[in-house]
Design a protein around this motif. Structure first.
Motif, PDB file in Angstrom:
ATOM      1  N   UNK A   8      39.671 -84.230 103.400  1.00 28.58           N
ATOM      2  CA  UNK A   8      40.538 -85.060 104.229  1.00 28.58           C
ATOM      3  C   UNK A   8      41.126 -84.278 105.386  1.00 28.58           C
ATOM      4  N   UNK A   9      41.184 -84.982 106.502  1.00 29.21           N
ATOM      5  CA  UNK A   9      41.891 -84.414 107.649  1.00 29.21           C
ATOM      6  C   UNK A   9      43.390 -84.442 107.326  1.00 29.21           C
ATOM      7  N   UNK A  10      44.049 -83.303 107.468  1.00 31.19           N
ATOM      8  CA  UNK A  10      45.502 -83.272 107.228  1.00 31.19           C
ATOM      9  C   UNK A  10      46.211 -84.024 108.350  1.00 31.19           C
ATOM     10  N   UNK A  11      47.004 -85.034 107.974  1.00 30.79           N
ATOM     11  CA  UNK A  11      47.729 -85.720 109.032  1.00 30.79           C
ATOM     12  C   UNK A  11      49.149 -85.197 109.070  1.00 30.79           C
ATOM     13  N   UNK A  12      49.713 -85.180 110.261  1.00 30.58           N
ATOM     14  CA  UNK A  12      51.041 -84.580 110.380  1.00 30.58           C
ATOM     15  C   UNK A  12      52.082 -85.674 110.538  1.00 30.58           C
ATOM     16  N   UNK A  13      53.299 -85.341 110.213  1.00 28.51           N
ATOM     17  CA  UNK A  13      54.387 -86.306 110.340  1.00 28.51           C
ATOM     18  C   UNK A  13      54.933 -86.284 111.754  1.00 28.51           C
ATOM     19  N   UNK A  14      54.188 -86.850 112.687  1.00 23.37           N
ATOM     20  CA  UNK A  14      54.736 -86.964 114.037  1.00 23.37           C
ATOM     21  C   UNK A  14      55.786 -88.081 114.027  1.00 23.37           C
ATOM     22  N   UNK A  15      56.673 -88.099 115.037  1.00 21.11           N
ATOM     23  CA  UNK A  15      57.701 -89.154 115.055  1.00 21.11           C
ATOM     24  C   UNK A  15      57.096 -90.562 114.979  1.00 21.11           C
ATOM     25  N   UNK A  16      56.002 -90.798 115.694  1.00 21.80           N
ATOM     26  CA  UNK A  16      55.454 -92.151 115.673  1.00 21.80           C
ATOM     27  C   UNK A  16      54.912 -92.491 114.277  1.00 21.80           C
ATOM     28  N   UNK A  17      54.341 -91.499 113.605  1.00 23.70           N
ATOM     29  CA  UNK A  17      53.862 -91.738 112.237  1.00 23.70           C
ATOM     30  C   UNK A  17      55.021 -92.068 111.302  1.00 23.70           C
ATOM     31  N   UNK A  18      56.146 -91.378 111.486  1.00 24.44           N
ATOM     32  CA  UNK A  18      57.304 -91.657 110.623  1.00 24.44           C
ATOM     33  C   UNK A  18      57.782 -93.093 110.833  1.00 24.44           C
ATOM     34  N   UNK A  19      57.881 -93.485 112.101  1.00 19.29           N
ATOM     35  CA  UNK A  19      58.343 -94.856 112.392  1.00 19.29           C
ATOM     36  C   UNK A  19      57.387 -95.876 111.790  1.00 19.29           C
TER      37      UNK A  19
END
Lengths: 284, 312
Positions: A8-19
């Motif tokens: 799996x590609x590691x996804x990061x907790x960017x602000x837009x992902x958090x929202x």
């Protein structure tokens, strides 16, 4: 599940992902709340279930509604009926519509164009549109209040033929031709080359047929009045309601009717989404 | 009712393989008939024959016992056109369709975009939004009948007020619409999700290089790429919504709702056939309904063809 195998590609907790994730969680709570309400109600006593004002969690957790369901109802019969009907309908539909889809997509015979047109017009006819004449037809055949009467009329879905027809048209001709040159006949090619290639599409057709058949209410409602022959949705809606509604028990029965498909979906959801894409339903 | 994929799509224009004709010809020209025979047998018995029989019965005064029907010509149709209950029922089904279709299309698209763009826990979002669709219509109906119950239900408790959802003519249909949105949006959601996944990623990358922001990418790439699937979702929803029956009768305890406000067309047909035992008359209104459904489906086909020609 098979997903774990893929790196799996590691996804990061960017602000837009958090929202987005918070938004998704909020919407999911709304979608799941009715399930929770049903589940908690089924774990209350009948008197607590109808208390005003209502409350989410039972004050006294009790399994009495579930126990009563098994003690008094025909719920196990209905479950078996549902299973028999859905499995039969699904097997027949997958087999018959794969054959027909292939016949229309890849073979030639006299009157093909006309027959295809007739089948396509059948997309507009359903038990909802022509329920009464369909019932009198089935009555003439003496199939009211029988398994046959519940199963066979669900076995001619033009939509499934159309979906598989579209899919078979997309299979490269070269695959079949190589086999023809080696001396294989139509049937052999169909069973040894075409069917194995179509597994995802057949799975999608099968799963959607199974869901539709398990949940079908209208047709079994018309064709059976014998409680011993009813399927889950019918038994729950018609028999349990007729005693005056006992909400806790009704919710327990409803969850039991819904659970099998939810379990199936949890295990097969990747295949289901892939199947929808694969059959060309979504990608046309 | 929404599960059945009753759609009419334009016959696909794919390349027919003229190249391989000689080989195929040699392999038994007539064999094809046997492939379609089993389906056609079932289809004839349970679709074509009932349709023809329906046309015949609609010209008679048949009752449910099937004994001694006599030919009465177009009387049933004449009666139907003057029957206020039929027009009411048709109106209710149409009103339901007008409310449900736009809402469900937009909601399904938004949910699909949300589930597509969240990177973590994809299976969880899919499960949450699709799960209601996996419930039998009767169970979903009972669940919401319980939620909408004015005194003991959760809707009034959570949102305040004491709205008589199921017993007031102006709210009853709305309650059924809300239930339907929750119950069936998952199917269209799944179609949109699959369509979103099939949009090639390089389109977005190229747009990003050209400096397009997220909004531009959605308006100029995503939405145009979803146009066909939107057409399909709308068509499926219109056909399914016109045929609404299950949830309406379950939520109204198998009755026609307050002052008959939720009696739908299918329900009226079945009441005439199975409760009033007027099979001839019920067949006539079924045929009228079939013509309406066919007209909607043909209109869609015609629109699609025009659009294809315009695109050429």
């Amino acid at each position: 599940m098979s997903t774990a195998v893929r790196p799996r590609r590691k996804s990061s907790w960017t602000p837009s992902q958090i929202v987005l994730t918070l938004l998704g969680a909020a919407v999911s709570v709304v979608f799941l709340a009715p399930f929770a309400w049903g589940l908690f109600t089924s774990l209350k006593s009948e008197t607590e279930a109808v208390e005003v004002p209502p409350h989410w969690l039972p004050k006294h957790w009790t399994g009495q509604a579930w126990k009563a369901l098994f003690d008094t109802g025909n719920i196990t019969d209905w479950f078996v009926n549902s299973l028999v009907v859905s499995v039969c309908v699904t097997s027949v539909v997958v087999l018959v519509s794969a054959l027909a889809g292939y016949g229309f997509a890849r073979t030639e015979f006299r009157g093909k164009g006309l027959l295809m047109g007739v089948v396509m017009s059948g997309l507009m006819v359903s038990p909802a549109v022509l329920g009464v004449p369909l019932f009198t037809t089935v009555q003439q055949m003496g199939m009211v209040d029988t398994y046959w009467g519940m199963i066979l009329p669900q076995c001619a879905p033009a939509a499934m033929v159309y979906i598989l027809y579209k899919f078979f048209q997309g299979i490269p001709h070269e695959l079949e031709e190589a086999a023809f040159i080696d001396g294989a006949g139509r049937w052999r090619v169909f069973f040894t080359i075409v069917l194995p290639l179509s597994r995802p599409s057949l799975a999608a057709v099968g799963i959607f047929t199974f869901i539709a058949s398990w949940n079908n209410f209208l047709w079994p409602y018309m064709v059976t009045s014998n409680p011993d022959l009813m399927t889950m949705p019918n038994g729950i809606a018609t028999v349990m309601n007729s005693y005056g509604i006992q909400w806790a028990q009704l919710m327990a029965g409803g969850l039991m009717a819904g659970l099998p498909l939810i379990v199936v979906f949890v295990f097969f959801q990747r295949q289901i989404v892939a199947g929808v894409a694969h059959t060309g339903l979504a990608g046309q | 009712m929404t599960t059945s994929a009753e759609t009419v799509v334009v016959p696909a224009r794919t390349k027919t393989a003229a190249v391989s004709a000689p080989v195929r010809h040699k392999q038994g020209f007539q064999h094809g008939g046997w492939f379609v025979a089993p389906f056609l047998a079932l289809f004839t018995l349970f679709v074509i024959w009932p349709l023809l029989r329906g046309v015949y019965l609609s010209l008679t005064d048949a009752n449910i016992t099937g004994a001694g029907e006599s030919f009465i010509g177009l009387d049933n149709y004449r009666e139907a056109l003057k029957d206020p209950l039929m027009w009411d029922a048709l109106g209710h089904s149409a009103y339901f369709t007008l409310l449900v279709v736009p809402c469900i299309t937009v909601l399904a698209l938004l949910l699909a975009m949300l589930a597509h763009h969240i990177e973590r826990g994809k299976w969880l979002w899919r499960l949450c939004f699709f799960a209601p669709f996996l419930l039998p219509s009767t169970v979903a109906g009972n669940l919401w009948q319980w939620l909408f119950n004015p005194g003991t239900g959760m809707i009034n408790h959570v949102f305040g007020g004491d709205t008589p959802w199921l017993t007031d003519t102006s709210y009853a249909m709305l309650a059924i619409v809300v239930e339907t949105l929750w119950w069936t949006v998952g199917f269209s959601f799944l179609l949109y999700l699959a369509a979103l996944q099939s949009i090639p990623g390089h389109l977005y990358e190229a747009a990003k290089l050209d400096g397009a922001n997220a909004w531009h990418r959605m308006v100029h790439i995503t939405l145009p790429m979803l146009r066909n699937i939107t057409g399909l979702v709308v068509a499926l929803q219109i056909l399914a919504s016109l045929q609404v029956f299950d949830q309406a009768v379950v939520m109204m305890d198998f009755g026609p709702g307050p002052e008959n406000a939720t009696r739908t067309f299918v329900q009226y047909t079945l009441e005439e056939g199975f409760t009033s035992y007027r099979v001839g008359y019920a067949s006539a209104i079924s045929i009228i309904f079939f013509v309406i459904i066919a007209a909607v489906a043909l209109a869609r086909m015609w629109l699609l063809r025009n659009r294809e020609e315009a695109a050429r």
